[in-house]
Design a protein around this motif. Structure first.
Motif: not given
Lengths: 434, 293
Positions: B146-164
């Motif tokens: 469950k904790l790793s979900i938080i980390a993975a999601s944060a990574l994906l959000l940062v990636a999306t933000w960088l792309v945008l």
């Protein structure tokens, strides 16, 4: 808001009177066309039609699928042996979506369109409660396999019967002495937040109190919930036994999260197998269940002392020694409940034979014949065990199994007696008019 | 349980909810921001992601992590393709008309749901987590996954933000969002941008579902709750605002976690809905949204 393309401009495709008449004429033509819904001329050789209100979709889907398998096996056995009163049995299945509103519609459809002889097979208690008035109104005998106390409470109506599975009040009453003596005295209850769960909520505390134990906390969880950890802090630290009964698609998650929360350092667990019905007890994350106890209506795993009738029943339905589908060991059955379908169909057969049932005009006779039944002997027709039947409250009484998780399987460690589950009737359906 | 650990558990549960919610709602927000399409079928793309994760992870034998990683890559791609197809076959033919697309996506919702019911079935099926490590705290145990979900999601959000914000693709998307007609005049293939954005939105939902499915289970009706919560998040955060979506997701997720642990999950839903009503009354463009031009 623009409507450039005129999607909402109804005037563009105005319905002329001529088209309207054409459509109406076509509809009328279809309705009088030969073969369109004409079921009324039941001959003596025509099949007896059983409307099966099945939970094909919705939160009860896993049960629905196995109820259908069991029903198919029982109907095949009945038909191979000559049917009912010399007539073959035909089952018509309608999906109720495990939804009370749709349940009532399905009963109406069976009564007015399919013109079935009876309606049968419902499990989820809120669907039963929602459908019962429709059955009563249509004067349609309604044989449920539901486990809830609602039938025996005599709050439904004279057309509703539960002759194939015991009710929660009786189950709790017969198991409470065992829980108090073997598991612990301070009990926290976790139950689904709807009718079936309320039976547990209402009947466990008095039953335990009579045994010198007490319920110290009650936690209701909606059956559609998908995450459970947030409920567990409500379990008091002094809890000696967690009594859990959950239903719905997320039961595996429920048990897994309970394991994550407590690990091996857990209170005693006493669960209704509903919390793990249709789910493999050897799923990863469930190791902590080892040594815990479950109620089972009929044992999932084959037991050393299984009767020949039990063995024949398991073979007919197609489940292996682990209670999974013969072809697919991952497809775990709802063995603790579905035997009720098999037994209910044999009760229907017996009652129809006693009543000399010929067709829907004999439905009242069928109700009276069912009410006159008193006992079902253990055997091929009642493989779960012997039962008694109280015609006044339309409910059967039988034995319960308490099983222990040992070495990745459920072994029956205690069987209750029929007398343990008897209680004073709360009313009398036979005084109601037919 | 004492107040401290109780609060910790509530916060952890809330963060897991937030993480998944942020990804799902971001997809919804992106589609609305760029295309002005309210995608009612968004929750079904979420469900498809979970169902495909089950299909892929059961098809691959060996260590559960292999199947899960394959699902994490493949399931969003397949969902993206399906969304692309839906965009081409349905939304484009409606000229992205706001009212018509709502009706069309409602239709898509039912079609996808019923197809899942037909081909996948009504059962809830589990997906094995890639690892099952139980973190043992002095007061209670918690799933490491469950904790790793938080980390993975944060990574994906940062990636999306960088792309945008840092890439040409992101620039094109933002230009289309700002003014699609001018963007078209400058040679930006607006319809292709729309197609890409719709697929990306669906993929974000699918990724969120793949992450959550080992602790939830794949079920054909599982898209309803995320859809509702995503709408709540997007309304509070402001449609089309990435920052607002993430902030609102954390807000809703944490308050949901804390209120449901300390009081009841029903109260958490009541408060979230009340918050939506308040935002709609006092700040209709959302906390971080800009007033429509």
């Amino acid at each position: 808001m623009t409507d450039k393309n005129g999607f909402f401009d109804l005037s563009r495709s105005a319905l002329t009177r001529r088209t309207a008449l054409k459509v109406l004429a076509a509809g009328a033509g279809l309705a009088v066309a030969p073969g369109f819904v004409r079921y009324s001329q039941a001959q003596s050789s025509a099949p007896i039609k059983i409307g099966f209100q099945s939970h094909r979709t919705g939160i009860g889907a896993a049960y629905g699928r196995w109820y259908e398998k069991t029903t198919a096996a029982a109907v095949k056995a009945i038909n191979d042996a000559g049917g009912i009163n010399g007539r073959p049995v035909e089952v018509i299945i309608e999906d109720d979506g495990t939804d009370p509103g749709r349940g009532a519609e399905v009963v109406g459809k069976f009564a007015s369109q399919h013109k079935t002889d009876i309606v049968y097979g419902t499990l989820f208690s809120h669907v039963v409660i929602g459908s019962a008035p429709a059955a009563g109104e249509a004067k349609m005998p309604y044989f449920v396999v539901s486990e809830g106390h609602h039938v025996a409470s005599t709050k439904l109506n004279r057309y509703v019967f539960q002759p194939g599975i015991t009710d929660v009040k009786s189950q709790i009453q017969s198991m409470a002495p065992w829980i108090a003596a073997n598991a612990g005295k301070k009990v926290t209850q976790i139950f689904p937040d709807f009718a079936f769960g309320y039976d547990h909520r209402d009947y466990l505390p008095p039953a335990l109190k009579a045994q010198g134990a007490e319920v110290i906390a009650q936690i209701a969880i909606p059956p559609t919930e998908s995450s459970f950890t947030k409920y567990f802090p409500q379990i008091p630290a002094e809890t000696e036994v967690i009594y859990h009964v959950m239903v719905g698609p997320a039961v595996l998650t429920f048990v897994k999260e309970l394991g994550e929360f407590y690990g091996s350092n857990r209170p005693q667990l006493f669960g209704f197998i509903d919390s793990l019905e249709a789910t493999d007890i050897n799923s990863p994350g469930l190791e902590f269940l080892d040594g815990s106890h479950f109620w089972e209506g009929s044992p999932r795993y084959a037991q050393p002392d299984d009767s020949p009738a039990q063995k024949a029943y398991r073979a007919a339905v197609g489940i292996d020694d682990n209670g999974a589908s013969v072809g697919d060991p991952k497809d775990v059955s709802t063995a603790a409940h579905m035997f009720g379908c098999w037994e209910t169909l044999y009760v229907v057969k017996k009652a129809m034979e006693d009543a000399g049932y010929k067709g829907p005009e004999d439905r009242a006779k069928l109700v009276e014949a069912t009410e006159a039944l008193t006992e079902f002997a253990e055997g091929p027709e009642h493989p779960q065990g012997p039962k008694t039947f109280n015609g006044k409250i339309h409910q059967c009484f039988g034995i319960q199994n308490i099983s222990k998780v040992e070495g990745g399987r459920l072994n029956v460690v205690h069987k209750t007696k029929i007398e343990d589950g008897l209680y004073e009737p709360e009313g009398d359906y036979t005084t109601q008019a037919l | 349980m004492h107040f401290g650990p109780h609060l910790l558990l509530a916060a952890l549960e809330g963060l897991v909810t937030s993480a998944v919610l942020a990804l799902t709602a971001l997809g919804l927000s992106l589609v609305f921001g760029v295309m002005r399409v309210v995608n009612v079928a968004h929750g079904e793309f979420f469900m498809l992601g979970a169902v495909l994760a089950w299909a892929i992870s059961t098809a691959i034998s060996g260590h559960p992590a292999l199947g899960f990683l394959a699902a994490l890559v493949l399931a969003p791609l397949i969902v993206g393709l399906i969304a692309l197809l839906a965009e081409r076959l349905v939304l484009r033919r409606l000229n992205y008309n706001p009212e018509a697309t709502i009706v069309a996506t409602i239709g898509m919702l039912y079609i996808i749901q019923q197809l899942a019911l037909t081909f996948y079935g009504p059962e809830a099926r589990p997906v094995e987590p890639p690892f099952s490590y139980r973190i043992l705290l002095p007061w209670f145990g918690y799933s490491g996954y469950k904790l790793s979900i938080i980390a993975a999601s944060a990574l994906l959000l940062v990636a999306t933000w960088l792309v945008l914000t840092r890439t040409k693709i992101g620039l094109i998307m933002r230009a289309t969002q700002y003014d699609s007609e001018t963007a078209q005049a400058f040679g930006i293939p607006v319809t292709r941008v729309y197609a890409g954005v719709f697929a990306l939105g669906a993929m974000l939902a699918a990724v969120a579902a793949v992450l959550i499915v080992p602790i939830s289970q794949a079920h054909y009706l599982m898209g309803q709750d995320p859809l509702l919560l995503s709408f709540i998040v997007v309304i509070i955060g402001g449609l089309g605002s990435l920052r607002g979506t993430v902030v609102a997701a954390v807000l809703i997720g944490l308050s949901d976690g804390i209120i449901s642990v300390f009081f009841s999950p029903t109260l958490a839903k009541i408060i979230a809905t009340l918050l939506v009503a308040m935002v709609l009354v006092f700040r209709p463009q959302g906390l971080f949204g800009t007033a429509s031009r």
